[in-house]
Design a protein around this motif. Structure first.
Motif, PDB file in Angstrom:
ATOM      1  N   ILE A 102       0.964  -1.048  -0.112  1.00  0.00           N
ATOM      2  CA  ILE A 102       0.043   0.000  -0.042  1.00  0.00           C
ATOM      3  C   ILE A 102       0.900   1.192   0.118  1.00  0.00           C
ATOM      4  N   GLY A 103       0.566   2.211  -0.817  1.00  0.00           N
ATOM      5  CA  GLY A 103       1.643   3.468  -1.126  1.00  0.00           C
ATOM      6  C   GLY A 103       2.421   3.096  -2.235  1.00  0.00           C
ATOM      7  N   LYS A 104       2.558   2.175  -2.763  1.00  0.00           N
ATOM      8  CA  LYS A 104       3.481   2.311  -3.964  1.00  0.00           C
ATOM      9  C   LYS A 104       2.679   2.434  -5.112  1.00  0.00           C
ATOM     10  N   PRO A 105       3.335   2.586  -6.329  1.00  0.00           N
ATOM     11  CA  PRO A 105       2.750   2.887  -7.501  1.00  0.00           C
ATOM     12  C   PRO A 105       2.076   1.471  -7.940  1.00  0.00           C
ATOM     13  N   LEU A 106       0.797   1.726  -8.799  1.00  0.00           N
ATOM     14  CA  LEU A 106       0.388   0.186  -9.226  1.00  0.00           C
ATOM     15  C   LEU A 106       1.269  -0.610  -9.937  1.00  0.00           C
ATOM     16  N   THR A 107       2.270  -0.047 -10.629  1.00  0.00           N
ATOM     17  CA  THR A 107       3.129  -0.933 -11.456  1.00  0.00           C
ATOM     18  C   THR A 107       4.312  -1.290 -10.664  1.00  0.00           C
ATOM     19  N   SER A 108       4.546  -1.201  -9.370  1.00  0.00           N
ATOM     20  CA  SER A 108       5.424  -1.708  -8.507  1.00  0.00           C
ATOM     21  C   SER A 108       4.824  -2.676  -7.401  1.00  0.00           C
ATOM     22  N   VAL A 109       3.587  -2.945  -7.794  1.00  0.00           N
ATOM     23  CA  VAL A 109       2.958  -4.021  -6.808  1.00  0.00           C
ATOM     24  C   VAL A 109       2.800  -5.311  -7.686  1.00  0.00           C
ATOM     25  N   PRO A 110       3.236  -6.258  -7.130  1.00  0.00           N
ATOM     26  CA  PRO A 110       3.316  -7.711  -7.843  1.00  0.00           C
ATOM     27  C   PRO A 110       1.794  -8.102  -8.237  1.00  0.00           C
ATOM     28  N   ALA A 111       1.530  -8.502  -9.266  1.00  0.00           N
ATOM     29  CA  ALA A 111       0.398  -9.195  -9.957  1.00  0.00           C
ATOM     30  C   ALA A 111      -0.006 -10.132  -8.815  1.00  0.00           C
ATOM     31  N   PRO A 112      -1.289 -10.386  -8.936  1.00  0.00           N
ATOM     32  CA  PRO A 112      -2.009 -11.856  -8.089  1.00  0.00           C
ATOM     33  C   PRO A 112      -1.095 -13.100  -8.512  1.00  0.00           C
ATOM     34  N   ALA A 113      -0.938 -14.110  -7.680  1.00  0.00           N
ATOM     35  CA  ALA A 113      -0.351 -15.050  -7.840  1.00  0.00           C
ATOM     36  C   ALA A 113      -0.938 -15.848  -8.807  1.00  0.00           C
ATOM     37  N   GLY A 114       0.041 -16.535  -9.919  1.00  0.00           N
ATOM     38  CA  GLY A 114      -0.217 -17.174 -10.867  1.00  0.00           C
ATOM     39  C   GLY A 114      -0.483 -16.522 -12.019  1.00  0.00           C
ATOM     40  N   SER A 115      -0.522 -15.009 -11.970  1.00  0.00           N
ATOM     41  CA  SER A 115      -0.487 -14.226 -13.083  1.00  0.00           C
ATOM     42  C   SER A 115       0.541 -14.160 -14.076  1.00  0.00           C
ATOM     43  N   SER A 116       0.545 -14.161 -15.440  1.00  0.00           N
ATOM     44  CA  SER A 116       1.414 -14.230 -16.177  1.00  0.00           C
ATOM     45  C   SER A 116       2.092 -12.832 -16.528  1.00  0.00           C
ATOM     46  N   TYR A 117       1.509 -11.624 -15.927  1.00  0.00           N
ATOM     47  CA  TYR A 117       1.646 -10.379 -16.004  1.00  0.00           C
ATOM     48  C   TYR A 117       2.887  -9.730 -15.087  1.00  0.00           C
ATOM     49  N   PRO A 118       3.689  -8.690 -15.369  1.00  0.00           N
ATOM     50  CA  PRO A 118       4.710  -8.183 -14.681  1.00  0.00           C
ATOM     51  C   PRO A 118       4.434  -7.637 -13.331  1.00  0.00           C
ATOM     52  N   ASN A 119       3.102  -6.938 -13.279  1.00  0.00           N
ATOM     53  CA  ASN A 119       2.736  -6.250 -12.096  1.00  0.00           C
ATOM     54  C   ASN A 119       1.271  -6.260 -11.950  1.00  0.00           C
ATOM     55  N   TRP A 120       0.933  -5.621 -10.844  1.00  0.00           N
ATOM     56  CA  TRP A 120      -0.490  -5.389 -10.647  1.00  0.00           C
ATOM     57  C   TRP A 120      -1.387  -4.683 -11.845  1.00  0.00           C
ATOM     58  N   ALA A 121      -0.790  -3.501 -12.061  1.00  0.00           N
ATOM     59  CA  ALA A 121      -1.462  -2.680 -13.315  1.00  0.00           C
ATOM     60  C   ALA A 121      -1.542  -3.405 -14.396  1.00  0.00           C
ATOM     61  N   GLU A 122      -0.705  -4.182 -14.939  1.00  0.00           N
ATOM     62  CA  GLU A 122      -0.793  -4.862 -16.253  1.00  0.00           C
ATOM     63  C   GLU A 122      -1.550  -5.885 -16.275  1.00  0.00           C
ATOM     64  N   HIS A 123      -1.764  -6.777 -15.167  1.00  0.00           N
ATOM     65  CA  HIS A 123      -2.643  -7.923 -15.044  1.00  0.00           C
ATOM     66  C   HIS A 123      -4.108  -7.197 -15.238  1.00  0.00           C
ATOM     67  N   PHE A 124      -4.437  -6.224 -14.647  1.00  0.00           N
ATOM     68  CA  PHE A 124      -5.819  -5.825 -14.953  1.00  0.00           C
ATOM     69  C   PHE A 124      -6.126  -4.797 -15.905  1.00  0.00           C
ATOM     70  N   LYS A 125      -5.112  -4.376 -16.505  1.00  0.00           N
ATOM     71  CA  LYS A 125      -5.281  -3.746 -17.787  1.00  0.00           C
ATOM     72  C   LYS A 125      -5.750  -4.656 -19.031  1.00  0.00           C
ATOM     73  N   ALA A 126      -4.950  -5.779 -18.759  1.00  0.00           N
ATOM     74  CA  ALA A 126      -4.887  -6.836 -20.016  1.00  0.00           C
ATOM     75  C   ALA A 126      -6.477  -7.298 -20.455  1.00  0.00           C
ATOM     76  N   ALA A 127      -6.984  -7.549 -19.166  1.00  0.00           N
ATOM     77  CA  ALA A 127      -8.649  -8.093 -19.269  1.00  0.00           C
ATOM     78  C   ALA A 127      -9.319  -6.993 -20.161  1.00  0.00           C
ATOM     79  N   MET A 128      -9.041  -5.611 -19.616  1.00  0.00           N
ATOM     80  CA  MET A 128      -9.900  -4.592 -20.299  1.00  0.00           C
ATOM     81  C   MET A 128      -9.437  -4.568 -21.542  1.00  0.00           C
ATOM     82  N   VAL A 129      -8.140  -4.439 -21.953  1.00  0.00           N
ATOM     83  CA  VAL A 129      -7.526  -4.405 -23.570  1.00  0.00           C
ATOM     84  C   VAL A 129      -8.317  -5.349 -24.313  1.00  0.00           C
TER      85      VAL A 129
END
Length: 581
Positions: A101-128
């Protein structure tokens, strides 16, 4: 090849905004592409409420493209925002994520098991992926990339140099009370930045945690722990030397802001800065921005400091989900566009956003209401085809089925959704049985392959399997209900005989519909094709009683799928056996 067509429908909200945006763009930036914008925060699942932030400018941009103009639809991914809290109900996420908490979203690990490099990319991908399926053309801008590459460096320095002017604007609103019932409105993620978590208040307007320098519109991320729980303690305007300390880890450092790229402008300054930097002409905002001191209202004054103008933009209303409360992307378990597209075709989802003005709220159905929505859509489709639809409905339909680039892929044989759902329910994944039933719906034009009914069939099957409770699923009896059959009075027995006698010659969807509704009419001495206006009210009661009897004998309960579909699904031989022949 883009479709070039002048709009002729003045009652269509999209056309009206397109007229206004084209005129304003020619005034502000003649000869340049029209710029419309959306902003999305990948702080968690990007839900169907957020989709209105995209669909509103998309529909306007697409209309402008249809008229032959160049348009850029920007989607700013607010992936450099702070991670505010750990969302609930997300697979692969537990309480340990609170340490970020407090870090940029791109510095937060993606949920366990995700193939994306960070939290933001994980949730961006589904929307894209969903936007691609919906035919939304856009230019994505990562705010992490923009800030960390120094793209906004001049704008940051300009904001800091003019911090007294910005502070004076913000100060006009700091003592104003929020409007009543504000909590009932859907709250924009960025507006919440100030409301939760230690140090987050400064993300709103920079008025808190500013230390001895007074108001400061820029927030550094800590060079040690990466969190934004920092306080600017000194700043020199001539050298741009900035000193900050971190309340999370105790780290402190002095940097030169004209070389420093690990931080961002606070939200109420960041947004108008981007309007000016990108030359945005049109951008909608949520209803939460109507309150005094909200980021859209305040931004309309701050944008002038950056030499820009506030975009045209309607405030869009709440998008609800049948049976669910208000959505927030920082909470798990909220339906996303990907969830909706599993059970509905892109055309239907586009239509739901196109047919309502932005300031009109509406709901998206994940329950039985989806069948009614599909019926309504199919009726509109037929009216458009035969030329009887109203002009505004034609416009909304056109925006649903095609973009400026052409038509979206569609189901070749658009059979009724409720029929497909019933077939999927009854056949429980057996495609050969599903094809047999569907091929008998219209003997004059039989379905020859299940693919002809796709993707609509797959959407209906997904809805049945995902959103219909197990106790509402249809299970056909294995054996006749001998006890019930034995207890029937003479009238009930006669009704079953009339049905069985007519099965063979009426074995189609239309034929069976005529037959099951006609049996009570014939029993009462009326022609089977008599219309309701020619019948006494008692006939409706008799029909309901007859239908309930058939449901009990076929599936063991009072209700079920439409009887004609159910009969086709069960098959003639089995129907005869279950009805006691």
């Amino acid at each position: 090849m883009p479709i070039v067509a002048q709009s002729t429908e003045t009652t269509d909200w999209v056309s009206r905004f397109a007229d206004e945006v084209i005129e304003e763009s020619e005034r502000r930036a003649p000869g340049k592409p029209v710029v419309v914008a959306s902003g999305l925060s990948p702080s968690g699942p990007i839900h169907l409420g957020n989709l209105r932030e995209v669909m509103t400018p998309h529909l306007v941009a697409d209309e402008i493209r249809r008229r032959g103009h160049q348009v850029r639809h920007l989607i700013s991914w607010d992936d450099y925002d702070r991670y505010r809290k750990v969302p609930e109900g997300i697979d692969g996420v537990d309480k340990s994520w609170a340490e970020h908490i407090g870090k940029p979203l791109t510095s937060v690990p993606a949920p366990a098991g995700s193939s994306y490099p960070n939290w933001a990319e994980h949730f961006k991908a589904a929307m894209v992926a969903s936007l691609g399926e919906l035919g939304v053309e856009f230019d994505g801008i990562s705010q992490t990339a923009q800030y960390t590459a120094g793209v906004y460096r001049d704008q940051v320095l300009h904001a800091v140099a003019h911090r007294a002017e910005i502070d004076a604007i913000l100060d006009q609103y700091r003592t104003k009370k929020a409007p009543a019932k504000q909590s009932q409105k859907p709250v924009d993620e960025a507006e919440l930045e100030a409301a939760e978590g230690s140090g987050a208040a400064s993300e709103d307007d920079g008025s808190s945690g500013a230390g001895s320098v007074g108001y400061f519109p820029y927030k550094p991320y800590c060079g040690n722990c990466e969190k934004d729980l920092t306080t600017v303690t000194a700043y020199d305007d001539d050298s741009t030397e900035l000193t900050y300390s971190c309340t999370a880890c105790g780290f402190s450092e002095t940097v030169r802001l004209n070389e420093f790229n690990r931080g961002k402008l606070v939200w109420k300054v960041d947004w108008p800065m981007r309007w000016a930097y990108e030359g945005v002409i049109f951008e909608p905002s949520g209803v939460d921005h109507s309150s005094p001191g909200s980021s859209f209202q305040v931004g309309g004054q701050i944008v002038g400091i950056f030499g820009g103008e506030q975009p045209i933009g309607p405030m869009y209303a709440f998008v609800g989900i049948t049976g669910m409360a208000k959505m927030s992307s920082s909470r798990g378990g909220v339906p996303t566009p990907a969830d909706a597209l599993k059970i509905m075709e892109p055309q239907l989802l586009r239509w739901l956003y196109a047919r309502r003005r932005p300031n009109q709220s509406f709901k998206i159905a994940f329950d039985q209401e989806i069948q009614r929505l599909y019926d309504e859509w199919d009726k509109l489709d037929a009216k458009v085809a035969d030329g009887s639809a109203l002009p505004a409905d034609v416009a909304a339909h056109s925006r649903a089925v095609r973009t400026a680039e052409g038509e979206l892929p569609r189901t070749a044989r658009a059979l009724p959704y409720r029929t497909l759902a019933s077939v999927a329910d009854i056949t429980a994944g057996h495609e050969d049985q599903a094809l047999r039933i569907l091929s008998e719906l219209d003997p004059a034009d039989p379905l020859t392959a299940l693919d002809e009914a796709r993707p609509r069939y797959d959407k209906a099957e997904a809805w049945i399997n995902t959103y219909v409770p197990a106790d509402q699923r249809t299970v056909v009896r294995e054996q006749p209900d001998a006890e019930l059959l034995k207890s029937l009075d003479e009238a009930s027995q006669q009704s079953l005989r009339l049905l069985l006698d007519g099965l063979a010659e009426n074995w189609s969807l239309d034929g069976l519909t005529h037959l099951v509704y006609g049996v009570p009419k014939v029993q009462a001495g009326f022609p089977a094709d008599a219309t309701p206006k020619d019948l006494p009210p008692e006939i409706k009661t008799a029909q309901r009683t007859f239908f309930a009897l058939l449901y009990h004998l076929l599936v063991g309960r009072d209700t079920g799928p439409r009887l004609p579909t159910l009969l086709l699904a069960v098959g003639q031989e089995r129907v005869r056996g279950l009805l006691g022949e």
